[in-house]
Design a protein around this motif. Sequence first.
Motif, mmCIF file in Angstrom:
data_model
loop_
_atom_site.group_PDB
_atom_site.id
_atom_site.type_symbol
_atom_site.label_atom_id
_atom_site.label_comp_id
_atom_site.label_asym_id
_atom_site.label_seq_id
_atom_site.Cartn_x
_atom_site.Cartn_y
_atom_site.Cartn_z
ATOM 1 N N ILE A 36 0.835 -1.203 0.000
ATOM 2 C CA ILE A 36 0.000 0.000 0.000
ATOM 3 C C ILE A 36 0.874 1.260 0.000
ATOM 4 N N LEU A 37 1.900 1.265 0.862
ATOM 5 C CA LEU A 37 2.821 2.407 0.908
ATOM 6 C C LEU A 37 3.559 2.568 -0.408
ATOM 7 N N ASN A 38 3.893 1.432 -1.023
ATOM 8 C CA ASN A 38 4.560 1.461 -2.329
ATOM 9 C C ASN A 38 3.680 2.145 -3.366
ATOM 10 N N HIS A 56 10.636 18.991 -14.250
ATOM 11 C CA HIS A 56 10.822 18.466 -15.606
ATOM 12 C C HIS A 56 12.301 18.535 -15.975
ATOM 13 N N THR A 57 13.109 17.783 -15.252
ATOM 14 C CA THR A 57 14.550 17.746 -15.453
ATOM 15 C C THR A 57 14.971 16.304 -15.721
ATOM 16 N N PRO A 58 16.186 16.090 -16.251
ATOM 17 C CA PRO A 58 16.648 14.719 -16.528
ATOM 18 C C PRO A 58 16.583 13.807 -15.307
ATOM 19 N N MET A 59 17.000 14.323 -14.146
ATOM 20 C CA MET A 59 17.035 13.491 -12.949
ATOM 21 C C MET A 59 15.636 12.986 -12.597
ATOM 22 N N TYR A 60 14.653 13.879 -12.617
ATOM 23 C CA TYR A 60 13.296 13.476 -12.253
ATOM 24 C C TYR A 60 12.613 12.684 -13.368
ATOM 25 N N PHE A 61 13.084 12.861 -14.592
ATOM 26 C CA PHE A 61 12.577 12.021 -15.685
ATOM 27 C C PHE A 61 12.926 10.554 -15.432
ATOM 28 N N PHE A 62 14.174 10.305 -15.050
ATOM 29 C CA PHE A 62 14.589 8.927 -14.762
ATOM 30 C C PHE A 62 13.957 8.415 -13.463
ATOM 31 N N LEU A 63 13.769 9.297 -12.483
ATOM 32 C CA LEU A 63 13.123 8.893 -11.243
ATOM 33 C C LEU A 63 11.664 8.504 -11.477
ATOM 34 N N THR A 64 11.010 9.195 -12.394
ATOM 35 C CA THR A 64 9.634 8.845 -12.744
ATOM 36 C C THR A 64 9.593 7.461 -13.386
ATOM 37 N N ASN A 65 10.558 7.199 -14.277
ATOM 38 C CA ASN A 65 10.654 5.870 -14.883
ATOM 39 C C ASN A 65 10.892 4.806 -13.819
ATOM 40 N N LEU A 66 11.783 5.120 -12.873
ATOM 41 C CA LEU A 66 12.099 4.167 -11.800
ATOM 42 C C LEU A 66 10.877 3.899 -10.930
ATOM 43 N N SER A 67 10.118 4.946 -10.616
ATOM 44 C CA SER A 67 8.916 4.775 -9.801
ATOM 45 C C SER A 67 7.887 3.919 -10.528
ATOM 46 N N PHE A 68 7.765 4.127 -11.836
ATOM 47 C CA PHE A 68 6.811 3.334 -12.610
ATOM 48 C C PHE A 68 7.232 1.864 -12.640
ATOM 49 N N VAL A 69 8.537 1.615 -12.802
ATOM 50 C CA VAL A 69 9.052 0.246 -12.786
ATOM 51 C C VAL A 69 8.778 -0.411 -11.438
ATOM 52 N N ASP A 70 9.092 0.310 -10.353
ATOM 53 C CA ASP A 70 8.878 -0.237 -9.005
ATOM 54 C C ASP A 70 7.410 -0.515 -8.742
ATOM 55 N N LEU A 71 6.553 0.397 -9.192
ATOM 56 C CA LEU A 71 5.120 0.230 -9.012
ATOM 57 C C LEU A 71 4.623 -1.030 -9.707
ATOM 58 N N CYS A 72 5.071 -1.213 -10.949
ATOM 59 C CA CYS A 72 4.644 -2.384 -11.726
ATOM 60 C C CYS A 72 5.258 -3.678 -11.189
ATOM 61 N N LEU A 73 6.527 -3.605 -10.772
ATOM 62 C CA LEU A 73 7.204 -4.798 -10.266
ATOM 63 C C LEU A 73 6.523 -5.339 -9.014
ATOM 64 N N THR A 74 6.237 -4.459 -8.073
ATOM 65 C CA THR A 74 5.580 -4.903 -6.844
ATOM 66 C C THR A 74 4.173 -5.407 -7.123
ATOM 67 N N THR A 75 3.472 -4.745 -8.040
ATOM 68 C CA THR A 75 2.112 -5.168 -8.383
ATOM 69 C C THR A 75 2.117 -6.523 -9.092
ATOM 70 N N THR A 76 3.200 -6.831 -9.771
ATOM 71 C CA THR A 76 3.322 -8.127 -10.438
ATOM 72 C C THR A 76 3.465 -9.270 -9.437
ATOM 73 N N VAL A 77 4.067 -8.987 -8.294
ATOM 74 C CA VAL A 77 4.380 -10.044 -7.326
ATOM 75 C C VAL A 77 3.477 -10.022 -6.091
ATOM 76 N N ALA A 78 3.331 -8.845 -5.466
ATOM 77 C CA ALA A 78 2.680 -8.758 -4.150
ATOM 78 C C ALA A 78 1.224 -9.239 -4.122
ATOM 79 N N PRO A 79 0.332 -8.783 -5.023
ATOM 80 C CA PRO A 79 -1.070 -9.226 -4.930
ATOM 81 C C PRO A 79 -1.224 -10.745 -5.030
ATOM 82 N N GLN A 80 -0.491 -11.368 -5.962
ATOM 83 C CA GLN A 80 -0.568 -12.820 -6.105
ATOM 84 C C GLN A 80 -0.021 -13.511 -4.859
ATOM 85 N N LEU A 81 1.061 -12.980 -4.311
ATOM 86 C CA LEU A 81 1.638 -13.552 -3.101
ATOM 87 C C LEU A 81 0.659 -13.455 -1.934
#
Length: 312
Positions: A36-38, A56-81
Motif C-alpha cells: 500500500i505504501l509502495n 521536468h529535469t533529466p534526474m526526475y525524468f529517470f526517477l519517474t521511470n524508476l517509480s513506474f518500474v517499481d510500481l509495476c514490479l511490486t504489483t506483479t508479485v505482491a497481490p498474487q503472493l
Amino acid sequence: MSMEQNSSLGGFILLGFSDKPQLEIILFVLILVFYILNLVGNMTIILVSSIDPRLHTPMYFFLTNLSFVDLCLTTTVAPQLLLTMRSKEKTMSYIGCVAQLYVAVGLGSTECILLVVMAYDPVCRPLHYAVIMHPQLCLSLAATAWLSGFVISVIQCSLTIQLPMCGHNQLDHICCEVPVLIRLACVDTTFNEAELFVVSVVFLILPVSLILVSYGYIAQAILRIKSASGRHKAFGTCSSHLVVVIIFYGTIIFMYLQPVKSKFKDQGKFVSLFYTVVTPLLNPLIYTLRNKDVKGALRKLVLEKILVSEKL
C-alpha cells in the motif's frame, strides 16, 4: 513434461511460507502494508513529477521511470503472493506464473539499467549535466533500458518454460522466478544455468560495478566542497542512495548467482522479498520524498487542491 504441459495439472502450488504459519501471518500484514505504501509513494512521485514544471529535469525524468518500474514490479508479485498466502490451496495458474515470470524479469532487468543511468550524478559535473543529458538522450537511454530489459526477459524466460518439469508443480518460493523453475526441471540444466550466469553478469555485476565507480567519482567531487555542512549533506544523500543500490543488487545477486541446487532456498524466499517488495518502497523514500524540491511541489499541489475545493 514441459512447463507448458504442467498447465494440465492446474498450474503450480506456491508454497511460500506455508511451513511457518505464524510467520506467514506476520509477513502477510507486513507485505500488505509495504504494498500500500509502495502504491502511494510511487504514484505520488509520478504525479508530482508530471505536474510540476520545476521537476521536468533529466534526474526526475529517470526517477519517474524508476517509480513506474517499481510500481509495476511490486504489483506483479505482491497481490498474487498475498492471495496465495491467505488461500488453503495456494495454487497459481500456469498462465499467471508465465505472465509473472516474463513481466517481473523484464521490469527487474529494466531497473538494473535505469540505476546505472541514474548513477551519472550532477554532483560531478554540475555545469555540464543539463547539456549532456538533453531530452533526446534521456528518451534514448530510457528506451534502451526498457527495450533491453524485456528483450532479455523474452530470451531468458522462453528458455526456462521449455524445460521438462516431469509433473513437478510445487514452487517452494514466493513467486515464479527463473532459478526456482530451473530447479524443478528433471533434465540436465547446465546450458540454462550457464546462460543465467552470463545474463546475471551483464545485468547485475557489470551495472553495480559501474555504479560503484560512479559513486567513487561522486565522493571525490564531494570532498572538494569547501563547506562542511555541504559535504555532510551530500554524503548523507549519496550514502542513502548507495545503501538502496547495494540492497537491490546484493539481494538479486544472491538469488541469481548462487548455484541452482544451493541449500539456501529458504533464505532465497526472504531475499526475494527485498527486491520485489522492500526496495520498491525505499526508492521513493530515499530518492525523492526526502528531497526538498519534491516536498515543495507536493505541498504546492495540496494547497492548490485545498484552494480549489474552498472556492467550490
